[in-house]
Design a protein around this motif. Structure first.
Motif, PDB file in Angstrom:
ATOM      1  N   GLU A 184      30.259  -0.096 -27.287  1.00  0.00           N
ATOM      2  CA  GLU A 184      31.041   0.535 -26.214  1.00  0.00           C
ATOM      3  C   GLU A 184      31.115   2.043 -26.416  1.00  0.00           C
ATOM      4  O   GLU A 184      30.964   2.816 -25.469  1.00  0.00           O
ATOM      5  CB  GLU A 184      32.442  -0.077 -26.160  1.00  0.00           C
ATOM      6  CG  GLU A 184      32.449  -1.492 -25.643  1.00  0.00           C
ATOM      7  CD  GLU A 184      33.816  -2.144 -25.659  1.00  0.00           C
ATOM      8  OE1 GLU A 184      34.068  -2.997 -24.792  1.00  0.00           O
ATOM      9  OE2 GLU A 184      34.647  -1.823 -26.546  1.00  0.00           O
ATOM     10  N   VAL A 189      26.668  -8.343 -20.894  1.00  0.00           N
ATOM     11  CA  VAL A 189      27.842  -7.479 -21.019  1.00  0.00           C
ATOM     12  C   VAL A 189      28.726  -7.450 -19.775  1.00  0.00           C
ATOM     13  O   VAL A 189      29.659  -6.653 -19.693  1.00  0.00           O
ATOM     14  CB  VAL A 189      27.440  -6.034 -21.401  1.00  0.00           C
ATOM     15  CG1 VAL A 189      26.844  -6.001 -22.797  1.00  0.00           C
ATOM     16  CG2 VAL A 189      26.484  -5.432 -20.372  1.00  0.00           C
ATOM     17  N   GLY A 190      28.449  -8.307 -18.810  1.00  0.00           N
ATOM     18  CA  GLY A 190      29.271  -8.324 -17.612  1.00  0.00           C
ATOM     19  C   GLY A 190      28.867  -9.449 -16.694  1.00  0.00           C
ATOM     20  O   GLY A 190      28.047 -10.298 -17.049  1.00  0.00           O
ATOM     21  N   ASP A 191      29.445  -9.456 -15.526  1.00  0.00           N
ATOM     22  CA  ASP A 191      29.120 -10.465 -14.530  1.00  0.00           C
ATOM     23  C   ASP A 191      27.742 -10.182 -13.945  1.00  0.00           C
ATOM     24  O   ASP A 191      27.291  -9.045 -13.886  1.00  0.00           O
ATOM     25  CB  ASP A 191      30.161 -10.456 -13.411  1.00  0.00           C
ATOM     26  CG  ASP A 191      31.535 -10.859 -13.911  1.00  0.00           C
ATOM     27  OD1 ASP A 191      31.607 -11.611 -14.902  1.00  0.00           O
ATOM     28  OD2 ASP A 191      32.533 -10.410 -13.318  1.00  0.00           O
ATOM     29  N   ARG A 205      31.039   2.904 -22.431  1.00  0.00           N
ATOM     30  CA  ARG A 205      31.383   1.853 -21.465  1.00  0.00           C
ATOM     31  C   ARG A 205      32.340   0.879 -22.128  1.00  0.00           C
ATOM     32  O   ARG A 205      32.402   0.799 -23.343  1.00  0.00           O
ATOM     33  CB  ARG A 205      30.147   1.044 -21.058  1.00  0.00           C
ATOM     34  CG  ARG A 205      29.189   1.731 -20.145  1.00  0.00           C
ATOM     35  CD  ARG A 205      28.012   0.846 -19.792  1.00  0.00           C
ATOM     36  NE  ARG A 205      28.407  -0.363 -19.061  1.00  0.00           N
ATOM     37  CZ  ARG A 205      27.574  -1.341 -18.748  1.00  0.00           C
ATOM     38  NH1 ARG A 205      26.301  -1.283 -19.103  1.00  0.00           N
ATOM     39  NH2 ARG A 205      27.988  -2.399 -18.097  1.00  0.00           N
ATOM     40  N   THR A 206      33.055   0.122 -21.294  1.00  0.00           N
ATOM     41  CA  THR A 206      33.860  -1.000 -21.770  1.00  0.00           C
ATOM     42  C   THR A 206      33.236  -2.257 -21.202  1.00  0.00           C
ATOM     43  O   THR A 206      32.947  -2.325 -20.013  1.00  0.00           O
ATOM     44  CB  THR A 206      35.315  -0.869 -21.291  1.00  0.00           C
ATOM     45  OG1 THR A 206      35.845   0.361 -21.798  1.00  0.00           O
ATOM     46  CG2 THR A 206      36.159  -2.020 -21.790  1.00  0.00           C
ATOM     47  N   PHE A 207      33.013  -3.251 -22.063  1.00  0.00           N
ATOM     48  CA  PHE A 207      32.353  -4.469 -21.641  1.00  0.00           C
ATOM     49  C   PHE A 207      33.352  -5.597 -21.455  1.00  0.00           C
ATOM     50  O   PHE A 207      34.150  -5.878 -22.354  1.00  0.00           O
ATOM     51  CB  PHE A 207      31.294  -4.895 -22.660  1.00  0.00           C
ATOM     52  CG  PHE A 207      30.240  -3.840 -22.884  1.00  0.00           C
ATOM     53  CD1 PHE A 207      29.441  -3.399 -21.837  1.00  0.00           C
ATOM     54  CD2 PHE A 207      30.055  -3.291 -24.130  1.00  0.00           C
ATOM     55  CE1 PHE A 207      28.471  -2.439 -22.041  1.00  0.00           C
ATOM     56  CE2 PHE A 207      29.082  -2.337 -24.351  1.00  0.00           C
ATOM     57  CZ  PHE A 207      28.287  -1.899 -23.304  1.00  0.00           C
ATOM     58  N   SER A 208      33.305  -6.260 -20.300  1.00  0.00           N
ATOM     59  CA  SER A 208      34.179  -7.410 -20.048  1.00  0.00           C
ATOM     60  C   SER A 208      33.678  -8.641 -20.781  1.00  0.00           C
ATOM     61  O   SER A 208      34.451  -9.547 -21.101  1.00  0.00           O
ATOM     62  CB  SER A 208      34.273  -7.695 -18.548  1.00  0.00           C
ATOM     63  OG  SER A 208      32.986  -7.978 -18.019  1.00  0.00           O
ATOM     64  N   VAL A 209      32.391  -8.678 -21.052  1.00  0.00           N
ATOM     65  CA  VAL A 209      31.742  -9.776 -21.764  1.00  0.00           C
ATOM     66  C   VAL A 209      30.836  -9.127 -22.804  1.00  0.00           C
ATOM     67  O   VAL A 209      30.296  -8.042 -22.572  1.00  0.00           O
ATOM     68  CB  VAL A 209      30.885 -10.625 -20.792  1.00  0.00           C
ATOM     69  CG1 VAL A 209      30.116 -11.701 -21.524  1.00  0.00           C
ATOM     70  CG2 VAL A 209      31.735 -11.208 -19.686  1.00  0.00           C
ATOM     71  N   ASP A 246      23.800  -8.208 -15.887  1.00  0.00           N
ATOM     72  CA  ASP A 246      24.128  -6.982 -16.617  1.00  0.00           C
ATOM     73  C   ASP A 246      23.942  -7.233 -18.112  1.00  0.00           C
ATOM     74  O   ASP A 246      24.741  -7.928 -18.743  1.00  0.00           O
ATOM     75  CB  ASP A 246      25.565  -6.558 -16.305  1.00  0.00           C
ATOM     76  CG  ASP A 246      25.890  -5.155 -16.778  1.00  0.00           C
ATOM     77  OD1 ASP A 246      24.979  -4.426 -17.235  1.00  0.00           O
ATOM     78  OD2 ASP A 246      27.072  -4.777 -16.702  1.00  0.00           O
TER      79      ASP A 246
END
Length: 104
Positions: A33, A64-66, A38-42, A69
């Protein structure tokens, strides 16, 4: 699944992620990150390739995301007798599910 690897060369095929690789990747999320700002939700490794050097270099595909991504990360894992910790060496962003993992 066995991989074919020449000393110092990169595995010929990506392999499924073991629980050990998953834990190592998870521990490097803050470093990724910070490196990518960046900030990753996953942050979940899905496949990887390795290169044996004076330790192991792992090239890992990480979702790293929906959606579609992904990033690729390069992690250095020192030999056990050194008692060193794995470290994030580099990242590649804007990757997709079917992008091949290659040396970077």
């Amino acid at each position: 699944m066995a991989t074919q690897q020449a000393l110092g060369g990169l595995d010929t095929h990506s392999v499924a992620v073991s629980s050990e690789i998953q834990a190592m990747v998870r521990s490097l999320k803050p470093a990724a990150e910070k490196m990518l700002n960046r900030t990753f939700s996953v942050f979940h490794a899905i496949s990887y390739r390795s290169q044996m050097v004076a330790g192991q270099v792992h090239f890992v595909k990480v979702v790293v995301g929906d959606g579609d991504d992904y990033i690729h990360i390069r992690v250095f894992e020192p030999l056990p007798h050194t008692f060193g910790q794995p470290s994030l060496e580099s990242t590649e962003s804007d990757k997709k599910l079917f992008d091949e993992i290659s040396y970077f």
